[in-house]
Design an enzyme around this catalytic site. Structure first.
Site, PDB file in Angstrom:
ATOM      1  N   ASP A  36       0.873  -2.492  -9.180  1.00  0.00           N
ATOM      2  CA  ASP A  36      -0.309  -2.901  -8.411  1.00  0.00           C
ATOM      3  C   ASP A  36      -0.155  -2.336  -7.005  1.00  0.00           C
ATOM      4  OD1 ASP A  36      -1.947  -6.051  -7.443  1.00  0.00           O
ATOM      5  OD2 ASP A  36      -2.258  -3.956  -6.871  1.00  0.00           O
ATOM      6  N   ASP A  55      -5.526  -9.405  -4.394  1.00  0.00           N
ATOM      7  CA  ASP A  55      -4.366  -8.804  -3.732  1.00  0.00           C
ATOM      8  C   ASP A  55      -3.178  -9.756  -3.654  1.00  0.00           C
ATOM      9  OD1 ASP A  55      -6.019  -6.703  -3.496  1.00  0.00           O
ATOM     10  OD2 ASP A  55      -5.729  -6.368  -1.364  1.00  0.00           O
ATOM     11  N   HIS A 104      -3.368 -16.468   4.062  1.00  0.00           N
ATOM     12  CA  HIS A 104      -4.586 -16.114   3.322  1.00  0.00           C
ATOM     13  C   HIS A 104      -4.920 -17.126   2.239  1.00  0.00           C
ATOM     14  CE1 HIS A 104      -4.787 -12.239   5.242  1.00  0.00           C
ATOM     15  NE2 HIS A 104      -3.598 -11.901   4.813  1.00  0.00           N
ATOM     16  N   ASP A 121      -0.260 -11.956  13.090  1.00  0.00           N
ATOM     17  CA  ASP A 121      -0.245 -11.066  11.929  1.00  0.00           C
ATOM     18  C   ASP A 121      -1.475 -10.152  12.033  1.00  0.00           C
ATOM     19  OD1 ASP A 121       0.803 -11.192   8.716  1.00  0.00           O
ATOM     20  OD2 ASP A 121      -1.206 -10.381   9.062  1.00  0.00           O
ATOM     21  N   HIS A 179      -3.497  -9.258   9.821  1.00  0.00           N
ATOM     22  CA  HIS A 179      -4.598  -9.634   8.916  1.00  0.00           C
ATOM     23  C   HIS A 179      -5.173 -10.977   9.363  1.00  0.00           C
ATOM     24  CE1 HIS A 179      -2.015  -7.000   6.387  1.00  0.00           C
ATOM     25  NE2 HIS A 179      -3.187  -6.543   5.968  1.00  0.00           N
ATOM     26  N   ASP A 204       3.263  -7.254  10.744  1.00  0.00           N
ATOM     27  CA  ASP A 204       2.562  -6.029  10.342  1.00  0.00           C
ATOM     28  C   ASP A 204       1.666  -5.545  11.477  1.00  0.00           C
ATOM     29  OD1 ASP A 204       0.668  -8.010   7.898  1.00  0.00           O
ATOM     30  OD2 ASP A 204       0.926  -8.239  10.066  1.00  0.00           O
ATOM     31  N   TYR A 228       5.723  -5.149   6.852  1.00  0.00           N
ATOM     32  CA  TYR A 228       6.068  -4.343   5.677  1.00  0.00           C
ATOM     33  C   TYR A 228       6.839  -3.074   6.007  1.00  0.00           C
ATOM     34  CZ  TYR A 228       2.868  -7.831   4.181  1.00  0.00           C
ATOM     35  OH  TYR A 228       2.268  -9.061   3.991  1.00  0.00           O
TER      36      TYR A 228
HETATM   37  C1  LIG Z   1       0.557 -12.024   4.787  1.00  0.00           C
HETATM   38  C2  LIG Z   1      -0.298 -10.784   4.971  1.00  0.00           C
HETATM   39  O1  LIG Z   1      -1.327 -11.042   5.912  1.00  0.00           O
HETATM   40  O2  LIG Z   1       0.471  -9.755   5.549  1.00  0.00           O
HETATM   41  N1  LIG Z   1      -0.846 -10.366   3.705  1.00  0.00           N
HETATM   42  C3  LIG Z   1      -1.570  -9.098   3.698  1.00  0.00           C
HETATM   43  C4  LIG Z   1      -2.271  -8.837   2.362  1.00  0.00           C
HETATM   44  C5  LIG Z   1      -2.949  -7.459   2.327  1.00  0.00           C
HETATM   45  C6  LIG Z   1      -3.692  -7.219   1.068  1.00  0.00           C
HETATM   46  N2  LIG Z   1      -4.386  -5.965   1.082  1.00  0.00           N
HETATM   47 ZN   LIG Z   2      -0.596  -9.427   7.370  1.00  0.00          ZN
END
Ligand SMILES: CC(O)(O)NCCCCN
Ligand SMILES: [Zn+2]
Length: 667
Positions: free
Chosen positions: A20, A92, A135, A172, A174, A265, A305
């Protein structure tokens, strides 16, 4: 009190079992390299390592529905095919036979952290967990998240400890929509998130993530979304948003607890964020939040990441929680246009909800928006708004964050004989050989002063020498004449070739013009006398109608002027002077003393006048790294003061563009 660290390798024991592309970056090594770096840097030994525990159903049900919990409970017994099938209903995210166990440990870790901080066993702490949480929603897993660790921690803190106001800062890259949905109508939880958005083109592509989503009903104003509509954001962009938006509102909100959705990230090199902020920025973001809620801060890992920048960022965060000096941030070039547009939109959207924004004259009357009308075909890949092809995130290189050495002595003091030395401070002994200074002092500085003043001044110079050699972190002196000592100190330091003094003068008093002209000193003076001088690039007179007694006006000057100027000037020494009769209240003074330690490796020299002897203890407490007491919920500052500060900012922002809050009209 110490810093808690919560980690257990059990949370590394799940991973993606099929192909994935969206999920392959969420690997167990994220935890092992982060923890490994903490061990290698000797940071785990300095923390209080708390055991993890599994969250129980009742705790998970603080946020999630029974049906969702029941469904997740089935996953340990599922076959690979069932797990794939089960996963398809969410976005995701992936499941694994052991992920339910790890998700309970992640929640339990966050709750252990909240318990230890709120029971006063530790002053702050960090939980290194996976799966992340921000999320996940009431009945859905999403974005690698299963249970919403931080949202559950907030509900837990409210229910178990009766915490009145909680600030959640989500750095973060996101948008933690799960947290937003959980608290959008709850005025006791202020949720702040910045996130890569690119006009809704970036995942999770929600209208709900834009700047105009401010919360609902009672919760209106308590949800702050800062969309990044371009990649490549840098340290300046992050600091601008903290100084001109988050900190003023956070101080007005006056939280009892700060929870951080600590996703890394948003650091350089990350394949998801594609931003350019360096790991040392997290040292500053953490520190700026530690001045709230008397330092009660719980950081919980979310994303991150790039294993290199993740590990460095985690170490920067934990080192700051431990109280180590902050690394100076260099070449802050000011926010980019896109940031200023977003900043302007968010401030406008929240203007009606927060009095710190009420008088912001920089907000145009016309409607500004970063929303894009969806043109046909807009947003497809080849429409990259960047110029030449950039390096891919993985190819990015950046300097290793500098070592942050703790001087052997934290705070040294120079006090008249009769005054008691505060605990844990080191008194500069009178036996200090005055030889070298005495002659120069006599000739250069104090023609007709009495020997007492000369001796005191020579000891103050010794404090400066010891800071220069990093023998001490900061210093405090109680002197006969603060203004005269200030002038001599500036002169003494200016003799150094590459010195830069950030002189913060609280209260009235004349600043000799030679201090200002050489550009080796940046002066910000907060006072009440409305003298006619307009100031210059290096002299910033902040005249408050009610002077330094007005905490709201003072706080606004601190965030929208002092902090940005200090960061951009990047001084080698901070000289904080409390002029007699300033009227500044002790807590405001302590907050200011705390914030100024963001600069110059914490090399702050505080000058107090003898009749301010009562300030020695409270000031020393902050210099020793204790958190300042809360200011209380701040009312609006005076309209004329707010306008005066804004006029100052608009005059100065040509020279100091960290002061900018709006995108310039032209082009
Ligand atoms: C915990 C997080 O916010 O880093 N997850 C990011 C998921 C991205 C999916 N495309
Ligand atoms: Zn994130």
């Amino acid at each position: 009190m110490g810093t808690a660290l919560i980690y257990d390798e059990e949370m590394t024991k799940y991973k993606l079992l099929w192909v994935d592309p969206a999920c392959k970056i969420e690997v167990p090594e994220r935890l092992t390299v982060s923890h490994g770096a903490l061990v290698r840097n000797g940071l785990t030994d300095r923390c209080i390592c708390l055991p993890v525990r599994e969250a129980v159903d009742a705790e998970i049900l603080l946020v999630h529905s029974e049906e969702y919990l029941e469904a997740v409970k089935q996953t340990p017994h599922m076959t690979l095919e069932d797990l794939k099938e089960f996963t398809l209903q969410y976005g995701d995210v992936y499941f694994h036979p052991n992920i339910y166990h790890c998700a309970k440990l992640a929640v339990g870790s966050a709750l252990q952290l909240v318990d230890s901080v709120l029971m006063g066993k530790v002053k702050n702490g960090m939980a290194l967990v996976r799966p992340p949480g921000h999320h996940s929603m009431r009945s859905a897993a999403n974005g690698f998240c299963v249970f919403n660790n931080v949202a559950i921690a907030a509900q837990y803190a409210k229910q178990k400890y009766g915490v009145k106001r909680i600030l959640i800062v989500d750095w973060d890259i996101h948008h933690g929509q799960g947290v937003q949905y959980c608290f959008e109508d709850d005025p006791s939880v202020l949720y702040f998130s910045w996130h890569r958005y690119e006009h809704q083109k970036f995942w999770p592509n929600l209208k709900d993530s834009d700047y105009d989503i401010v919360g609902k009903g009672e919760g209106a104003g308590f949800n702050i979304n800062v969309p990044w509509n371009k990649v490549g954001m840098e340290n300046s962009d992050y600091l601008s948003v903290f100084c001109h938006l988050l900190l003023p509102i956070a101080y007005e909100f006056c939280p009892d607890l700060v929870l951080v959705c600590a996703g890394f990230d948003s650091a350089i090199g990350d394949p998801e964020g594609e931003m350019c902020a360096t790991p040392d920025i997290f040292a500053h973001l953490t520190y700026l939040l530690m001045n709230l809620a008397e330092g009660k801060l719980c950081a919980v890992l979310e994303g991150g990441y790039n294993l290199t920048s993740l590990a460095q960022s985690v170490c920067q965060t934990v080192q700051t929680l431990l109280g180590d000096p902050l690394p100076p941030l260099t070449n802050l070039t000011g926010p980019c246009r896109s940031t200023l547009e977003s900043l302007q939109c968010v401030r406008a959207a929240h203007r009606q909800h927060w009095s710190c924004l009420r008088h912001a004259v920089d907000l145009p009357t016309f409607e500004i928006s970063t929303k894009r009308i969806k043109l046909s075909g807009e947003g497809n890949k080849d429409e990259a708004e960047v110029g030449e092809e950039q390096k891919s995130p993985e190819e990015k290189i950046w300097p290793e964050p500098p070592k942050r050495i703790c001087p052997p002595v934290c705070s040294a003091v120079v006090l008249p004989d009769g005054v008691v030395c505060p605990d844990a401070c080191e008194r500069l002994s009178s036996s200090e050989d005055l030889g070298p200074h005495l002659l120069t002092l006599k000739n250069d500085f104090l023609k007709d002063a009495d020997d007492g003043a000369v001796t005191a001044l020579s000891r103050v110079f010794s404090l400066i020498d010891k800071m220069k050699n990093n023998e001490i972190r900061n210093g405090l002196a109680l002197v006969g004449d603060a203004a005269m000592t200030m002038t001599c100190v500036v002169q003494y330091v200016a003799a150094e070739v590459d010195s830069r003094v950030f002189l913060v003068c609280v209260g009235n008093g004349n600043i000799p013009s030679h201090v200002i002209e050489d550009g080796k000193t940046l002066v910000v003076q907060i006072k009440d006398e409305d003298t006619e001088e307009q100031g210059s690039k290096y002299y910033v007179p902040v005249c408050l109608k009610k002077g330094c007694t007005d905490t709201s006006g003072f706080a606004q000057a601190m965030f929208s002027l002092l902090l940005p100027l200090g960061y951009q000037y990047n001084p080698s020494l901070v000289l904080l002077v409390r002029m007699p009769g300033s009227g500044v209240c002790d807590i405001m003074w302590q907050q200011l003393t705390g914030l100024l330690q963001s600069f110059a490796h914490g090399h702050t020299l505080v000058l107090l006048q003898e009749d301010d002897k009562a300030c020695v203890g409270p000031t020393a407490s902050i210099l020793l790294g204790n958190p300042a007491p809360p200011l209380g919920q701040l009312p609006a500052s005076l309209k004329e003061d707010a306008e005066a500060v804004e006029r100052l900012r608009s005059r100065l922002q040509a020279d100091w563009n960290l002061l900018l809050t709006t995108a310039p009209e032209n082009g």
